[in-house]
Design an enzyme around this catalytic site. Structure first.
Site, mmCIF file in Angstrom:
data_model
loop_
_atom_site.group_PDB
_atom_site.id
_atom_site.type_symbol
_atom_site.label_atom_id
_atom_site.label_comp_id
_atom_site.label_asym_id
_atom_site.label_seq_id
_atom_site.Cartn_x
_atom_site.Cartn_y
_atom_site.Cartn_z
ATOM 1 N N ASP A 11 -19.096 -66.334 11.487
ATOM 2 C CA ASP A 11 -19.896 -66.125 12.695
ATOM 3 C C ASP A 11 -20.055 -67.451 13.448
ATOM 4 O O ASP A 11 -20.620 -68.413 12.909
ATOM 5 C CB ASP A 11 -21.271 -65.587 12.297
ATOM 6 C CG ASP A 11 -22.004 -64.930 13.445
ATOM 7 O OD1 ASP A 11 -21.732 -65.277 14.603
ATOM 8 O OD2 ASP A 11 -22.858 -64.065 13.189
ATOM 9 N N ASP A 12 -19.533 -67.513 14.655
ATOM 10 C CA ASP A 12 -19.664 -68.691 15.531
ATOM 11 C C ASP A 12 -18.886 -69.905 15.047
ATOM 12 O O ASP A 12 -19.226 -71.040 15.399
ATOM 13 C CB ASP A 12 -21.138 -69.097 15.707
ATOM 14 C CG ASP A 12 -21.926 -68.114 16.554
ATOM 15 O OD1 ASP A 12 -21.355 -67.087 16.975
ATOM 16 O OD2 ASP A 12 -23.123 -68.355 16.787
ATOM 17 N N CYS A 50 -21.238 -61.666 19.517
ATOM 18 C CA CYS A 50 -21.276 -61.039 18.192
ATOM 19 C C CYS A 50 -20.920 -59.553 18.128
ATOM 20 O O CYS A 50 -19.919 -59.173 17.533
ATOM 21 C CB CYS A 50 -22.652 -61.236 17.585
ATOM 22 S SG CYS A 50 -23.115 -62.956 17.342
ATOM 23 N N ARG A 102 -17.095 -57.722 17.053
ATOM 24 C CA ARG A 102 -16.964 -56.940 15.827
ATOM 25 C C ARG A 102 -16.495 -55.518 16.117
ATOM 26 O O ARG A 102 -15.703 -54.944 15.353
ATOM 27 C CB ARG A 102 -18.302 -56.930 15.078
ATOM 28 C CG ARG A 102 -18.648 -58.282 14.514
ATOM 29 C CD ARG A 102 -20.134 -58.503 14.270
ATOM 30 N NE ARG A 102 -20.363 -59.933 14.219
ATOM 31 C CZ ARG A 102 -20.244 -60.670 13.121
ATOM 32 N NH1 ARG A 102 -19.941 -60.088 11.967
ATOM 33 N NH2 ARG A 102 -20.428 -61.964 13.154
ATOM 34 N N LYS A 104 -22.921 -59.459 7.530
ATOM 35 C CA LYS A 104 -23.535 -59.108 8.815
ATOM 36 C C LYS A 104 -22.812 -57.927 9.449
ATOM 37 O O LYS A 104 -21.594 -57.928 9.573
ATOM 38 C CB LYS A 104 -23.480 -60.325 9.744
ATOM 39 C CG LYS A 104 -23.940 -60.047 11.172
ATOM 40 C CD LYS A 104 -23.873 -61.306 12.002
ATOM 41 C CE LYS A 104 -24.003 -61.000 13.488
ATOM 42 N NZ LYS A 104 -23.960 -62.205 14.317
ATOM 43 N N HIS A 130 -24.223 -55.738 12.625
ATOM 44 C CA HIS A 130 -24.469 -55.984 14.046
ATOM 45 C C HIS A 130 -23.808 -54.980 14.997
ATOM 46 O O HIS A 130 -23.400 -55.327 16.110
ATOM 47 C CB HIS A 130 -24.077 -57.413 14.436
ATOM 48 C CG HIS A 130 -25.033 -58.002 15.439
ATOM 49 N ND1 HIS A 130 -24.987 -59.313 15.857
ATOM 50 C CD2 HIS A 130 -26.083 -57.441 16.093
ATOM 51 C CE1 HIS A 130 -25.944 -59.541 16.730
ATOM 52 N NE2 HIS A 130 -26.635 -58.415 16.887
ATOM 53 N N SER A 190 -27.898 -60.509 13.541
ATOM 54 C CA SER A 190 -27.743 -61.953 13.340
ATOM 55 C C SER A 190 -28.865 -62.548 12.498
ATOM 56 O O SER A 190 -30.016 -62.096 12.551
ATOM 57 C CB SER A 190 -27.683 -62.669 14.694
ATOM 58 O OG SER A 190 -26.509 -62.329 15.388
ATOM 59 N N HIS A 229 -23.381 -69.334 11.943
ATOM 60 C CA HIS A 229 -24.373 -69.023 12.972
ATOM 61 C C HIS A 229 -25.705 -69.657 12.574
ATOM 62 O O HIS A 229 -26.074 -69.655 11.401
ATOM 63 C CB HIS A 229 -24.501 -67.498 13.060
ATOM 64 C CG HIS A 229 -25.318 -66.971 14.191
ATOM 65 N ND1 HIS A 229 -26.681 -67.160 14.282
ATOM 66 C CD2 HIS A 229 -24.963 -66.232 15.271
ATOM 67 C CE1 HIS A 229 -27.121 -66.553 15.376
ATOM 68 N NE2 HIS A 229 -26.099 -65.987 15.998
ATOM 69 N N ASP A 279 -15.759 -64.542 14.654
ATOM 70 C CA ASP A 279 -16.041 -63.512 15.658
ATOM 71 C C ASP A 279 -15.947 -64.036 17.088
ATOM 72 O O ASP A 279 -15.679 -63.275 18.014
ATOM 73 C CB ASP A 279 -17.402 -62.860 15.411
ATOM 74 C CG ASP A 279 -18.576 -63.828 15.554
ATOM 75 O OD1 ASP A 279 -18.363 -65.068 15.532
ATOM 76 O OD2 ASP A 279 -19.724 -63.351 15.679
ATOM 77 N N ASN A 280 -16.186 -65.334 17.289
ATOM 78 C CA ASN A 280 -16.104 -65.933 18.631
ATOM 79 C C ASN A 280 -16.212 -67.443 18.471
ATOM 80 O O ASN A 280 -16.276 -67.956 17.357
ATOM 81 C CB ASN A 280 -17.205 -65.402 19.563
ATOM 82 C CG ASN A 280 -18.588 -65.351 18.947
ATOM 83 O OD1 ASN A 280 -19.141 -64.281 18.714
ATOM 84 N ND2 ASN A 280 -19.159 -66.516 18.640
ATOM 85 N N LYS A 292 -18.761 -70.170 22.901
ATOM 86 C CA LYS A 292 -19.373 -68.843 22.790
ATOM 87 C C LYS A 292 -20.155 -68.486 24.053
ATOM 88 O O LYS A 292 -20.804 -69.335 24.651
ATOM 89 C CB LYS A 292 -20.326 -68.829 21.589
ATOM 90 C CG LYS A 292 -21.204 -67.587 21.467
ATOM 91 C CD LYS A 292 -22.133 -67.694 20.279
ATOM 92 C CE LYS A 292 -23.067 -66.475 20.201
ATOM 93 N NZ LYS A 292 -23.869 -66.473 18.961
#
Length: 470
Positions: A33-34, A73, A77, A126, A128, A151, A218, A270-271, A291
């Site tokens: 994540d991130d 996020c 996904r 996660k 989301h 998150s 994240h 994810d990004n 992001k």
């Protein structure tokens, strides 16, 4: 007849020594994540140590042209799991707790697609895509789930709790039930890794699909005592070390169980990184912004694939492909039937194996916010339409878990970039390439007709209903 019977054991013995087709292909997707494009040492980081991921890239292939479905996020996904642009399935931005929307029960996820083929399916980490029980993983093709529904910063300990947010306790969910509320996330990466390893061991005799979606890196950053203070890059580097350890545990388990040669393992993020958090944020490398923007730094993330004997070792592949391509590529490898609903992804197995350098997509669409069409990639060209975006350039970055403040820029004119010559998007070549501009405008009109565009007040004909809490 007797001679045939005598020869039969010998024939069976020789056939066992020959390479035979694999009975099935297991599939593992590890999503962080991130994480920024340049957060792995094999992708250029000089700050983070990632030996297991570097080894995975050496034994498999790493891709420099992978794009997340959106730079945020929930949307990103949705793209991975459904094979669609996230706005096609009604998913935008990052869903908040108690969201009244989520992934529609009518959408077919990778898990549902593989479950029809006899796969056992597990999700850890996660989610989301909606926190109402109807939206949780067990209602979307997963047999097992342990993790958090959104998150990890959506909890009462957010640094802006009170003035900006009013989050309730962060639940840890098993199946559809809350089994705990988290006040400390220090052991979450370890716990999710252990659950994933246990899942692999329990299902080693049958085909399985594992979706391990780590909440880190994240913010807020958390790391176990084993990795605390062990890196050369502060807390962020410690987190990266632990995530790298997690990947190593998965890969080692596959080798010990002799599953590595019939298991496809994908690693990505994810990004791009959340730049507002300064020393608690990752690095997008040469790419512009991060992001939450439709510049390359928002969509480009590291992508590594391991499949010994199927994907050549130490390949570095530049050909672009996209998050929604994962589902149809997995379908090709497993023999699964594609969803009956329209998807946007295409099979890119031949890109992964290096058999072709051709991108099968005519275009890639950069959507963000509530269905705003921000840009289109067409070959090596990227046209960016007037829109508002955020930046940390010229701003004081955040530090030690507190965010800095963005400033916002309003683009007033359409711009054009050549990503082959200018991957950092620094030179606008709109005026010199009006023929390319005209061609991309045709694709933009088709996109607005199909998927809509809030910037031009268009509602797409190809949009599907998001799931809703009644």
């Amino acid at each position: 007849m007797k001679l045939s019977l005598l020869l039969l054991p010998l024939l069976l013995l020789f056939s066992c020594n020959e390479e035979t087709p694999l009975a099935h292909t297991n599939v593992i997707i590890i999503l962080t994540d991130d994480m920024g494009y340049a957060d792995l040492s094999c992708f250029g980081s000089t700050l983070n140590q990632t030996p297991n991921l570097d080894k995975m890239a050496e034994e498999g292939a790493q891709f420099t042209g992978y794009y997340a479905g959106q730079p945020i996020c929930s949307a990103s996904r949705a793209s991975i799991l459904t094979g669609c642009y996230p706005n096609r399935v009604g998913i935008h931005n990052a869903m908040m707790p108690d969201s009244k929307i989520g992934i529609n029960l009518s959408e077919i996820t990778i898990a549902e697609m593989l479950k029809k083929e006899g796969y056992h399916t597990g999700a850890f980490g996660k989610w989301h895509l909606g926190d109402d029980p109807k939206f949780l993983p067990l209602n979307h093709g997963f047999d097992e789930y342990i993790g958090i529904p959104y998150s990890n910063d959506m909890w009462p300990f957010h640094p802006q709790q009170g003035p900006v947010f009013n989050f309730k306790p962060l639940p840890l969910i098993q199946g559809n039930d809350v089994i705990d509320t988290l006040t400390d996330q220090s052991n979450l990466t370890v716990d999710l890794t252990n659950h994933s390893v246990d899942f692999i061991k329990r299902h080693k005799e049958e085909p399985f699909f594992l979706y391990l979606a780590h909440p880190q890196p994240h913010v807020p950053l958390f790391v176990s005592d084993k990795f605390k203070g062990k890196s050369e890059n502060g807390l962020y580097g410690d987190v990266m070390l632990e995530l790298d350890w997690s990947v190593g545990e998965i890969l080692q388990t596959l080798k010990e169980l002799e599953l590595d040669k019939n298991t496809l393992v994908i690693f990505t993020s994810d990004n791009g990184p959340w730049k507002a958090y300064g020393n608690h944020a990752g690095n997008s490398g040469i790419f512009r912004e991060a992001k939450g923007t439709s510049w390359e730094g928002g969509h480009r993330t590291p992508f590594i694939v391991s499949f010994p004997g199927k994907i050549s070792a130490d390949e570095k592949i530049q050909t672009p492909f996209y998050a929604m391509d994962i589902l149809p590529t997995v379908a090709k490898l497993t023999g699964a039937e594609l969803p009956h609903l329209k998807i946007d992804g295409l099979d890119v197995w031949d890109i992964w194996t290096g058999e072709t350098k051709e991108n099968p997509h005519e275009i890639f669409l950069y959507y963000y916010k509530v269905n705003e069409l921000h840009a289109i990639r067409y070959g090596d060209w990227k046209m960016v339409f007037p829109h508002r975006y955020r930046t940390m350039h010229g701003q004081e970055p955040g530090k030690d878990g507190l965010p800095g403040s963005y400033r916002f820029i309003d683009m007033e004119r359409t711009e054009l970039y050549n990503l082959k010559d200018d991957p950092s998007e620094t030179v606008n070549v709109f005026a010199e390439n009006l023929n390319i501009v005209a061609e991309i405008e045709k694709y933009a009109e088709r996109a607005r007709k199909d998927l809509g565009d809030a910037l031009t007040d268009r509602i797409g004909e190809g949009l599907r209903e998001v799931g809703r809490v009644e």
